[in-house]
Design an enzyme around this catalytic site. Structure first.
Site, mmCIF file in Angstrom:
data_model
loop_
_atom_site.group_PDB
_atom_site.id
_atom_site.type_symbol
_atom_site.label_atom_id
_atom_site.label_comp_id
_atom_site.label_asym_id
_atom_site.label_seq_id
_atom_site.Cartn_x
_atom_site.Cartn_y
_atom_site.Cartn_z
ATOM 1 N N ASN A 96 0.799 -1.199 0.089
ATOM 2 C CA ASN A 96 -0.016 -0.190 -0.102
ATOM 3 C C ASN A 96 0.713 1.376 0.207
ATOM 4 O O ASN A 96 0.417 2.444 -0.545
ATOM 5 C CB ASN A 96 -0.969 0.058 1.153
ATOM 6 N N MET A 126 -6.967 3.498 0.959
ATOM 7 C CA MET A 126 -5.768 2.315 0.749
ATOM 8 C C MET A 126 -4.342 2.924 0.347
ATOM 9 O O MET A 126 -3.935 3.430 1.289
ATOM 10 C CB MET A 126 -6.116 1.348 -0.206
ATOM 11 N N CYS A 127 -3.936 2.925 -1.001
ATOM 12 C CA CYS A 127 -2.696 3.465 -1.070
ATOM 13 C C CYS A 127 -2.513 4.915 -0.824
ATOM 14 O O CYS A 127 -1.316 5.237 -0.355
ATOM 15 C CB CYS A 127 -2.473 2.925 -2.434
ATOM 16 N N VAL A 128 -3.401 5.675 -1.133
ATOM 17 C CA VAL A 128 -3.258 7.148 -0.727
ATOM 18 C C VAL A 128 -3.014 7.387 0.730
ATOM 19 O O VAL A 128 -2.237 7.904 0.873
ATOM 20 C CB VAL A 128 -4.568 8.063 -1.401
ATOM 21 N N THR A 131 0.348 6.167 2.074
ATOM 22 C CA THR A 131 1.292 6.781 1.661
ATOM 23 C C THR A 131 1.308 7.988 2.482
ATOM 24 O O THR A 131 2.642 8.478 2.802
ATOM 25 C CB THR A 131 1.169 7.173 0.086
#
Length: 195
Positions: A96, A126-128, A131
């Site tokens: 992620n 998720m990935c946003v 991060t």
């Protein structure tokens, strides 16, 4: 808002495979792509650093697997690669966080002199979100223009189901309320960056 000349735009997982509505289901924020385009253009016009992130899924059947056509960056993103006068990087990952990809994003950002990150892309929750959380934990000042992200309806345990809008609101509250990032609108970022 105080976005510096050294603020990096992290464009997370804006890939063709996320257009597969049959696989992902219903999404939110139809204006997200236009907002991502506007931010990319402004970053490149002003010579700020841009990081393109691509998810190379290891999940069987995922439209984001490295060998699938869906793994490629969306056309409007790919066309902008190499067009800016600022530093640019492509990070590939299978988890992620863009900070756990290749090459080492944190090292590159520090070498380039980045002190702030603006995180956009897919999926919001998720990935946003992951991060942005890691960027905050690593000491960067972080902004997430929520309308330059999108996600999909999702089912969790016990049949609990949240809409894409509910998930995006949850991310916004967690990031902003938890002090990981400032959640803003694309128009606010564009105004802060100037032209």
């Amino acid at each position: 808002m105080g976005i510096s000349e050294r603020a990096a735009l992290l464009v997370v997982d804006v890939q063709r495979g996320f257009a597969d509505a049959e696989f992902w289901g219903r999404r939110n924020q139809p204006e997200a792509e236009g907002n991502i385009e506007a931010l990319l253009d402004r970053w490149q016009e002003t010579g700020r650093p841009v990081v393109f992130v691509r998810h190379d899924s290891r999940e069987p059947g995922s439209p984001l697997r490295a060998e699938s056509a869906g793994n490629a960056l969306r056309g409007f993103v790919e066309r902008r690669r190499g067009r800016g006068s600022g530093a640019e990087l492509l990070v590939t990952k299978s988890v992620n966080s863009a900070f756990l990809g290749t090459p080492d994003l944190d090292r590159w950002l520090r070498e380039v002199g980045v002190d702030q990150c603006v995180v956009v892309g897919v999926q919001t929750n998720m990935c946003v979100e992951t991060t942005a959380r890691m960027a905050g934990n690593l000491g960067y000042e972080v902004w997430v223009p929520l309308d330059a992200t999108y996600t999909f309806d999702l089912e969790g345990p016990w049949g609990w189901r949240l809409t894409a809008e509910e998930l995006a609101r949850g991310t916004a509250v967690s990031l902003h309320g938890g002090g990981f990032a400032r959640v803003v609108r694309t128009s606010e970022v564009l105004a802060a960056v100037g032209g």
